[in-house]
Scaffold this motif. Structure first.
Motif, mmCIF file in Angstrom:
data_model
loop_
_atom_site.group_PDB
_atom_site.id
_atom_site.type_symbol
_atom_site.label_atom_id
_atom_site.label_comp_id
_atom_site.label_asym_id
_atom_site.label_seq_id
_atom_site.Cartn_x
_atom_site.Cartn_y
_atom_site.Cartn_z
ATOM 1 N N LEU A 186 0.828 -1.211 0.000
ATOM 2 C CA LEU A 186 0.000 0.000 0.000
ATOM 3 C C LEU A 186 0.858 1.255 0.000
ATOM 4 O O LEU A 186 0.592 2.209 -0.741
ATOM 5 N N LEU A 187 1.900 1.270 0.818
ATOM 6 C CA LEU A 187 2.689 2.479 1.013
ATOM 7 C C LEU A 187 3.835 2.613 0.013
ATOM 8 O O LEU A 187 4.558 3.610 0.035
ATOM 9 N N ALA A 188 3.999 1.626 -0.854
ATOM 10 C CA ALA A 188 5.077 1.680 -1.837
ATOM 11 C C ALA A 188 4.952 2.940 -2.689
ATOM 12 O O ALA A 188 3.893 3.258 -3.207
ATOM 13 N N GLY A 189 6.053 3.658 -2.804
ATOM 14 C CA GLY A 189 6.074 4.846 -3.642
ATOM 15 C C GLY A 189 5.712 6.128 -2.920
ATOM 16 O O GLY A 189 5.928 7.217 -3.463
ATOM 17 N N LEU A 190 5.152 6.058 -1.704
ATOM 18 C CA LEU A 190 4.847 7.274 -0.967
ATOM 19 C C LEU A 190 6.135 7.883 -0.405
ATOM 20 O O LEU A 190 7.068 7.165 -0.041
ATOM 21 N N ALA A 191 6.165 9.198 -0.348
ATOM 22 C CA ALA A 191 7.322 9.899 0.221
ATOM 23 C C ALA A 191 7.141 9.962 1.729
ATOM 24 O O ALA A 191 6.206 10.605 2.226
ATOM 25 N N VAL A 192 8.028 9.302 2.446
ATOM 26 C CA VAL A 192 7.864 9.123 3.890
ATOM 27 C C VAL A 192 9.109 9.614 4.619
ATOM 28 O O VAL A 192 10.241 9.275 4.247
ATOM 29 N N VAL A 193 8.903 10.409 5.663
ATOM 30 C CA VAL A 193 9.992 10.783 6.557
ATOM 31 C C VAL A 193 10.125 9.686 7.603
ATOM 32 O O VAL A 193 9.162 9.365 8.306
ATOM 33 N N GLU A 194 11.311 9.107 7.697
ATOM 34 C CA GLU A 194 11.564 8.030 8.648
ATOM 35 C C GLU A 194 12.181 8.643 9.906
ATOM 36 O O GLU A 194 13.278 9.205 9.868
ATOM 37 N N VAL A 195 11.471 8.524 11.006
ATOM 38 C CA VAL A 195 11.809 9.230 12.238
ATOM 39 C C VAL A 195 12.392 8.257 13.254
ATOM 40 O O VAL A 195 11.784 7.224 13.549
ATOM 41 N N ARG A 196 13.542 8.598 13.775
ATOM 42 C CA ARG A 196 14.127 7.820 14.869
ATOM 43 C C ARG A 196 13.737 8.452 16.197
ATOM 44 O O ARG A 196 13.729 9.670 16.330
ATOM 45 N N TRP A 197 13.411 7.623 17.169
ATOM 46 C CA TRP A 197 13.000 8.115 18.474
ATOM 47 C C TRP A 197 14.233 8.571 19.247
ATOM 48 O O TRP A 197 15.129 7.786 19.537
ATOM 49 N N LEU A 198 14.276 9.848 19.573
ATOM 50 C CA LEU A 198 15.407 10.424 20.302
ATOM 51 C C LEU A 198 15.001 10.910 21.688
ATOM 52 O O LEU A 198 15.810 11.516 22.396
ATOM 53 N N GLY A 199 13.755 10.645 22.058
ATOM 54 C CA GLY A 199 13.269 11.117 23.343
ATOM 55 C C GLY A 199 13.724 10.229 24.489
ATOM 56 O O GLY A 199 14.354 9.183 24.304
ATOM 57 N N ASP A 200 13.398 10.682 25.691
ATOM 58 C CA ASP A 200 13.678 9.877 26.872
ATOM 59 C C ASP A 200 12.678 8.733 26.959
ATOM 60 O O ASP A 200 11.552 8.830 26.488
ATOM 61 N N GLY A 201 13.093 7.660 27.577
ATOM 62 C CA GLY A 201 12.165 6.563 27.804
ATOM 63 C C GLY A 201 12.140 5.559 26.672
ATOM 64 O O GLY A 201 12.891 5.649 25.702
ATOM 65 N N PRO A 202 11.231 4.581 26.786
ATOM 66 C CA PRO A 202 11.169 3.480 25.819
ATOM 67 C C PRO A 202 10.638 3.944 24.479
ATOM 68 O O PRO A 202 9.972 4.979 24.383
ATOM 69 N N PRO A 203 10.906 3.183 23.424
ATOM 70 C CA PRO A 203 10.426 3.576 22.091
ATOM 71 C C PRO A 203 8.907 3.505 22.011
ATOM 72 O O PRO A 203 8.291 2.519 22.437
ATOM 73 N N PRO A 204 8.264 4.535 21.471
ATOM 74 C CA PRO A 204 6.795 4.548 21.407
ATOM 75 C C PRO A 204 6.215 3.500 20.475
ATOM 76 O O PRO A 204 5.029 3.173 20.580
ATOM 77 N N TRP A 205 7.040 2.969 19.572
ATOM 78 C CA TRP A 205 6.542 1.974 18.622
ATOM 79 C C TRP A 205 6.609 0.550 19.158
ATOM 80 O O TRP A 205 6.263 -0.407 18.455
ATOM 81 N N PHE A 206 7.022 0.377 20.403
ATOM 82 C CA PHE A 206 7.120 -0.972 20.973
ATOM 83 C C PHE A 206 5.737 -1.604 21.026
ATOM 84 O O PHE A 206 4.830 -1.084 21.673
ATOM 85 N N ASP A 207 5.569 -2.737 20.324
ATOM 86 C CA ASP A 207 4.268 -3.393 20.294
ATOM 87 C C ASP A 207 4.308 -4.682 21.099
ATOM 88 O O ASP A 207 5.347 -5.326 21.222
ATOM 89 N N CYS A 208 3.173 -5.046 21.655
ATOM 90 C CA CYS A 208 3.069 -6.208 22.530
ATOM 91 C C CYS A 208 2.427 -7.360 21.782
ATOM 92 O O CYS A 208 1.194 -7.423 21.654
ATOM 93 N N ASP A 209 3.253 -8.262 21.289
ATOM 94 C CA ASP A 209 2.753 -9.422 20.555
ATOM 95 C C ASP A 209 2.689 -10.671 21.428
ATOM 96 O O ASP A 209 2.048 -11.655 21.047
ATOM 97 N N THR A 210 3.371 -10.649 22.566
ATOM 98 C CA THR A 210 3.417 -11.816 23.451
ATOM 99 C C THR A 210 3.232 -11.357 24.896
ATOM 100 O O THR A 210 3.318 -10.169 25.217
ATOM 101 N N ASP A 211 3.009 -12.321 25.771
ATOM 102 C CA ASP A 211 2.894 -12.002 27.188
ATOM 103 C C ASP A 211 4.207 -11.435 27.725
ATOM 104 O O ASP A 211 4.194 -10.564 28.611
ATOM 105 N N ASN A 212 5.329 -11.907 27.201
ATOM 106 C CA ASN A 212 6.617 -11.343 27.620
ATOM 107 C C ASN A 212 6.723 -9.873 27.242
ATOM 108 O O ASN A 212 7.282 -9.065 28.005
#
Length: 222
Positions: A186-212
């Motif tokens: 779907l997103l192929a060819g779109l102009a996207v700014v790729e942002v690295r997390w530089l803030g304090d704390g854990p990465p906001p994109w951390f997703d929970c796929d398992t109980d761990n």
């Protein structure tokens, strides 16, 4: 827009967005991070949502993130120009992280990248290739990337017209059937700014796929 329709097979098939982290369902934590939005939409199985949040289901149910995105866009007000597209299992997402993405979307940028359907970068602006600089152009989206440079496409903000055009293109390629289509296609060819997390704390994109993952997120929130 919060996409909450995954099968959660690695968590026994239970209602993963409703799993609490820090005493609050993950889905509600994501909705809190975008509390300032004019409209909030949850796409997934029917269930309780905070007051004022619109809800819908992808067609067919379980049809994947692209089908869910199409269903969610259908509920947006016609004047909506920008939408955050977020997975429902991002319990560490904050309003600050969303604001950072919006800043990158709106700021003139020379680092927008276009990738093909296989994830390879296929073009960039002339200045990045060593030629004369071009005038900054609006980009189609901004999303976080992890330490390995992998896009976290369900932790991003996007221009609605660009998403609608991409959906129309992909639907035409697939004879109108978006079920099972990949976000990468779907997103192929779109102009996207790729942002690295530089803030304090854990990465906001951390997703929970398992109980761990849930336990790890709980530890970060303590």
């Amino acid at each position: 827009m919060v996409l909450a329709g995954g099968a959660a097979r690695r968590m026994g098939g239970r209602d993963k967005p409703a799993v609490p982290v820090g005493g609050q369902p993950m889905r509600d934590r994501v909705l809190t991070a975008v509390a300032a939005a004019d409209t909030r939409v949850v796409v997934g199985p029917a269930g309780p949502t905070p007051a004022g949040v619109r809800s819908t289901r992808e067609d067919p149910p379980g049809g994947g993130p692209v089908a869910a995105l199409a269903a969610g866009l259908a509920l947006l007000d016609p004047a909506t120009t920008v939408v955050a597209v977020l997975a429902a299992d991002l319990p560490l997402l904050t309003r600050h992280a969303v604001d950072d993405l919006l800043h990158h979307l709106e700021a003139p940028s020379a680092v927008a990248a276009r990738r093909d359907g296989h994830g390879s970068e296929v073009s960039a602006n002339r200045h990045a290739r060593g030629g004369p600089p071009e005038a900054p152009k609006p980009v189609d989206g901004a999303c976080y990337v992890d330490a390995a440079g992998r896009r976290q496409s369900l932790c991003g903000v996007w221009r609605v017209p660009a998403l609608r055009a991409a959906l129309d293109r992909l639907a035409a390629e697939r004879d109108g059937n978006l079920a099972g289509a990949s976000l990468r296609a779907l997103l192929a060819g779109l102009a996207v700014v790729e942002v690295r997390w530089l803030g304090d704390g854990p990465p906001p994109w951390f997703d929970c796929d398992t109980d761990n993952d849930v336990r790890r997120a709980e530890e970060w929130l303590r």
